[in-house]
Motif scaffolding. Structure first.
Motif, short mmCIF file in Angstrom:
data_model
loop_
_atom_site.label_atom_id
_atom_site.label_comp_id
_atom_site.label_asym_id
_atom_site.label_seq_id
_atom_site.Cartn_x
_atom_site.Cartn_y
_atom_site.Cartn_z
N GLY A 168 0.78 -1.22 0.00
CA GLY A 168 0.00 0.00 0.00
C GLY A 168 0.81 1.27 0.00
N GLU A 169 1.80 1.37 -0.89
CA GLU A 169 2.62 2.56 -0.93
C GLU A 169 1.87 3.77 -1.46
N ALA A 170 0.61 3.58 -1.87
CA ALA A 170 -0.13 4.68 -2.47
C ALA A 170 -0.49 5.76 -1.47
N GLY A 171 -0.42 5.46 -0.19
CA GLY A 171 -0.86 6.42 0.80
C GLY A 171 0.20 7.40 1.22
N LYS A 172 -0.17 8.28 2.14
CA LYS A 172 0.74 9.31 2.65
C LYS A 172 1.18 8.98 4.07
N TRP A 173 0.80 7.84 4.54
CA TRP A 173 1.19 7.41 5.88
C TRP A 173 1.41 5.91 5.84
N LYS A 174 2.50 5.45 6.43
CA LYS A 174 2.77 4.02 6.53
C LYS A 174 2.97 3.68 7.99
N PRO A 175 2.35 2.61 8.48
CA PRO A 175 2.39 2.30 9.90
C PRO A 175 3.73 1.72 10.33
N THR A 176 4.05 1.89 11.62
CA THR A 176 5.19 1.20 12.17
C THR A 176 4.78 -0.25 12.41
N PRO A 177 5.76 -1.13 12.63
CA PRO A 177 5.41 -2.53 12.87
C PRO A 177 4.42 -2.73 14.02
N MET A 178 4.49 -1.87 15.04
CA MET A 178 3.58 -2.02 16.17
C MET A 178 2.20 -1.44 15.87
N GLY A 179 2.14 -0.47 14.95
CA GLY A 179 0.86 0.13 14.62
C GLY A 179 0.31 0.99 15.74
N VAL A 180 -0.91 1.49 15.53
CA VAL A 180 -1.57 2.33 16.53
C VAL A 180 -2.06 1.45 17.67
N ARG A 181 -1.81 1.87 18.88
CA ARG A 181 -2.20 1.09 20.06
C ARG A 181 -3.62 1.45 20.51
N THR A 182 -4.23 0.50 21.21
CA THR A 182 -5.61 0.71 21.67
C THR A 182 -5.71 1.94 22.55
N VAL A 183 -4.76 2.14 23.44
CA VAL A 183 -4.80 3.29 24.34
C VAL A 183 -4.72 4.59 23.56
N GLU A 184 -4.01 4.59 22.44
CA GLU A 184 -3.91 5.78 21.62
C GLU A 184 -5.24 6.09 20.93
N VAL A 185 -5.96 5.04 20.56
CA VAL A 185 -7.30 5.23 20.00
C VAL A 185 -8.24 5.82 21.05
N VAL A 186 -8.16 5.31 22.26
CA VAL A 186 -9.01 5.81 23.35
C VAL A 186 -8.74 7.29 23.60
N VAL A 187 -7.46 7.67 23.65
CA VAL A 187 -7.11 9.07 23.85
C VAL A 187 -7.68 9.94 22.73
N ALA A 188 -7.55 9.46 21.50
CA ALA A 188 -8.07 10.20 20.35
C ALA A 188 -9.57 10.39 20.45
N LEU A 189 -10.29 9.35 20.85
CA LEU A 189 -11.75 9.44 20.97
C LEU A 189 -12.16 10.41 22.07
N VAL A 190 -11.43 10.39 23.18
CA VAL A 190 -11.74 11.31 24.28
C VAL A 190 -11.50 12.75 23.86
N ILE A 191 -10.40 13.01 23.18
CA ILE A 191 -10.11 14.36 22.70
C ILE A 191 -11.20 14.83 21.74
N ALA A 192 -11.64 13.93 20.86
CA ALA A 192 -12.64 14.30 19.86
C ALA A 192 -14.00 14.58 20.49
N ALA A 193 -14.25 14.07 21.69
CA ALA A 193 -15.59 14.11 22.26
C ALA A 193 -15.99 15.44 22.87
N TRP A 194 -15.04 16.23 23.37
CA TRP A 194 -15.45 17.37 24.20
C TRP A 194 -16.31 18.41 23.46
N PRO A 195 -16.07 18.72 22.18
CA PRO A 195 -16.96 19.72 21.54
C PRO A 195 -18.40 19.23 21.39
N LEU A 196 -18.59 17.92 21.45
CA LEU A 196 -19.94 17.37 21.29
C LEU A 196 -20.85 17.78 22.44
#
Length: 253
Positions: A168-196
């Motif tokens: 998938g070299e077509a994209g502008k982002w390539k993941p590290t071998p470990m990829g995005v962690r679950t805790v990082e997703v949770v942090v992202a969701l919490v940050i996104a929630a406050w304006p709601l």
């Protein structure tokens, strides 16, 4: 390196990656930082949304809602360099124009835009402008702030929940071998929630539901046709979730 300094570096990395906002240089930058910075993608999006919201609110007072909507969208495009819109166009061109996964990825990598991509941009940008034109100045500003955050959070969730497309070299982002962690997703969701919290509950529910449906359809299509996501697909996810969110909020505000 202290924890706070590390988080500041990751936030700057997120802003540099997703926007053209001037920031200090990052000494010792490593590609892995982009993946680790995913937790702050919604915050970078909210920075874009806050500027766009300010333009919408002020433009509303001077020229009215139609011009304000166009200006807010235009400023957002300038701040990001049409980063996510480019991903949407490339993704739609690739998924719609290729017969094999390899050919679809090849089309997505091509810098030229095709008919499918043009149509997708016209529809997405047109819907955003039309929907923003239905809001009052304050409601439109808050909705813009929220939409930019939840759209980026949706992309982070897809980064964690779906595989990276083979070759998938077509994209502008390539993941590290470990990829995005679950805790990082949770942090992202919490940050996104406050304006709601500043929008009607029913409108938020409708917006999130429609955004989720749109992102799910796109993600499943990409997984079926190219085996997962690429950076372009993530940009497209952000865009379709944002449009779906605006549709839902506008319907019940």
């Amino acid at each position: 390196m202290g924890w706070l300094w590390r988080q500041a570096q990751l936030l700057l990395c997120a802003i540099q990656f997703l926007t053209r906002i001037p920031t200090p240089s990052l000494e010792g930058f490593e590609p892995e930082w982009i993946t680790r910075a995913a937790r702050y993608f919604p915050l970078a999006g909210q920075a874009v949304g806050a500027i766009s919201a300010g333009v919408f609110f002020l433009g509303f007072q001077v020229w009215g809602v139609g011009v304000a909507a166009a200006l807010a969208i235009g400023v957002g495009l300038l701040i990001t360099g049409a980063f996510h819109e480019d991903g949407l166009a490339d993704t739609v061109d690739g998924l719609g124009g290729g017969q094999t996964a390899e050919r679809r990825l090849e089309i997505m990598k091509d810098s030229r835009i095709g008919t499918y991509g043009v149509c997708a941009l016209v529809v997405a940008l047109g819907l955003k402008a039309a929907l923003l034109a239905t809001f009052t100045a304050s409601a439109g500003a808050v909705t813009l702030l929220a939409a930019h955050g939840v759209g980026r959070a949706a992309a982070v969730f897809v980064m964690r929940s779906t595989p990276y497309a083979p070759s998938g070299e077509a994209g502008k982002w390539k993941p590290t071998p470990m990829g995005v962690r679950t805790v990082e997703v949770v942090v992202a969701l919490v940050i996104a929630a406050w304006p709601l919290l500043f929008l009607p509950t029913r409108a938020v529910g409708a917006g999130l539901a429609l955004g989720l449906v749109a992102a799910l359809i796109l993600t499943r299509t990409a997984t079926r046709l190219i085996g997962g996501h690429t950076g372009d697909v993530l940009g497209a996810v952000e865009q379709v979730f944002e449009v779906g969110f605006l549709l839902g909020v506008a319907a019940l505000t």
